[in-house]
Design a protein around this motif. Structure first.
Motif, PDB file in Angstrom:
ATOM      1  N   PRO A 141       0.794  -1.228   0.000  1.00  0.00           N
ATOM      2  CA  PRO A 141       0.000   0.000   0.000  1.00  0.00           C
ATOM      3  C   PRO A 141       0.828   1.281   0.000  1.00  0.00           C
ATOM      4  N   SER A 142       2.044   1.222   0.479  1.00  0.00           N
ATOM      5  CA  SER A 142       2.861   2.433   0.498  1.00  0.00           C
ATOM      6  C   SER A 142       3.435   2.762  -0.876  1.00  0.00           C
ATOM      7  N   LEU A 143       3.418   1.787  -1.796  1.00  0.00           N
ATOM      8  CA  LEU A 143       3.924   2.016  -3.153  1.00  0.00           C
ATOM      9  C   LEU A 143       2.824   2.164  -4.198  1.00  0.00           C
ATOM     10  N   CYS A 144       1.619   1.717  -3.868  1.00  0.00           N
ATOM     11  CA  CYS A 144       0.505   1.780  -4.809  1.00  0.00           C
ATOM     12  C   CYS A 144       0.144   3.242  -5.077  1.00  0.00           C
ATOM     13  N   THR A 145       0.018   3.573  -6.363  1.00  0.00           N
ATOM     14  CA  THR A 145      -0.321   4.955  -6.747  1.00  0.00           C
ATOM     15  C   THR A 145      -1.795   5.130  -7.085  1.00  0.00           C
ATOM     16  N   GLY A 146      -2.541   4.044  -7.028  1.00  0.00           N
ATOM     17  CA  GLY A 146      -3.970   4.133  -7.319  1.00  0.00           C
ATOM     18  C   GLY A 146      -4.285   4.268  -8.790  1.00  0.00           C
ATOM     19  N   CYS A 147      -3.438   3.727  -9.659  1.00  0.00           N
ATOM     20  CA  CYS A 147      -3.714   3.793 -11.100  1.00  0.00           C
ATOM     21  C   CYS A 147      -4.775   2.760 -11.496  1.00  0.00           C
ATOM     22  N   TYR A 148      -4.935   1.729 -10.671  1.00  0.00           N
ATOM     23  CA  TYR A 148      -5.942   0.677 -10.845  1.00  0.00           C
ATOM     24  C   TYR A 148      -5.782  -0.135 -12.118  1.00  0.00           C
ATOM     25  N   GLU A 149      -4.585  -0.191 -12.704  1.00  0.00           N
ATOM     26  CA  GLU A 149      -4.335  -1.043 -13.873  1.00  0.00           C
ATOM     27  C   GLU A 149      -4.639  -2.505 -13.560  1.00  0.00           C
ATOM     28  N   CYS A 150      -4.429  -2.881 -12.339  1.00  0.00           N
ATOM     29  CA  CYS A 150      -4.593  -4.269 -11.919  1.00  0.00           C
ATOM     30  C   CYS A 150      -6.054  -4.714 -11.844  1.00  0.00           C
ATOM     31  N   MET A 151      -6.947  -3.775 -11.581  1.00  0.00           N
ATOM     32  CA  MET A 151      -8.351  -4.116 -11.334  1.00  0.00           C
ATOM     33  C   MET A 151      -9.007  -4.832 -12.512  1.00  0.00           C
ATOM     34  N   THR A 152      -8.753  -4.376 -13.710  1.00  0.00           N
ATOM     35  CA  THR A 152      -9.412  -4.964 -14.879  1.00  0.00           C
ATOM     36  C   THR A 152      -8.840  -6.329 -15.255  1.00  0.00           C
TER      37      THR A 152
END
Length: 69
Positions: free
Chosen positions: A47-58
């Protein structure tokens, strides 16, 4: 910690359903913040490195990668 992050919903995550037990979200993350220690193990997101781009979600067919609330 960033305010927008992705998380793994472990109630939905089932690595046995992924091809060869390899989580697609791991390779979909261009920032490389999702890790999977071994095939058939659940992935985890730093969580400290996640930028919230959400590429992974799809990339997750089970919808196990979600936006943190």
């Amino acid at each position: 910690m960033p305010s927008k992050i992705a998380i793994v919903n472990y109630n939905k995550c089932d690595p046995k359903e992924c091809k060869d037990g390899i989580c697609k979200a791991v390779s979909a993350c261009s920032k490389k913040v999702i890790k999977q220690e071994e095939p058939f193990e659940a992935p985890f997101i730093n969580p400290s490195l996640c930028t919230g781009c959400y590429e992974c979600m799809t990339s997750c067919s089970r919808g196990a990668i979600e936006k943190a609330r």
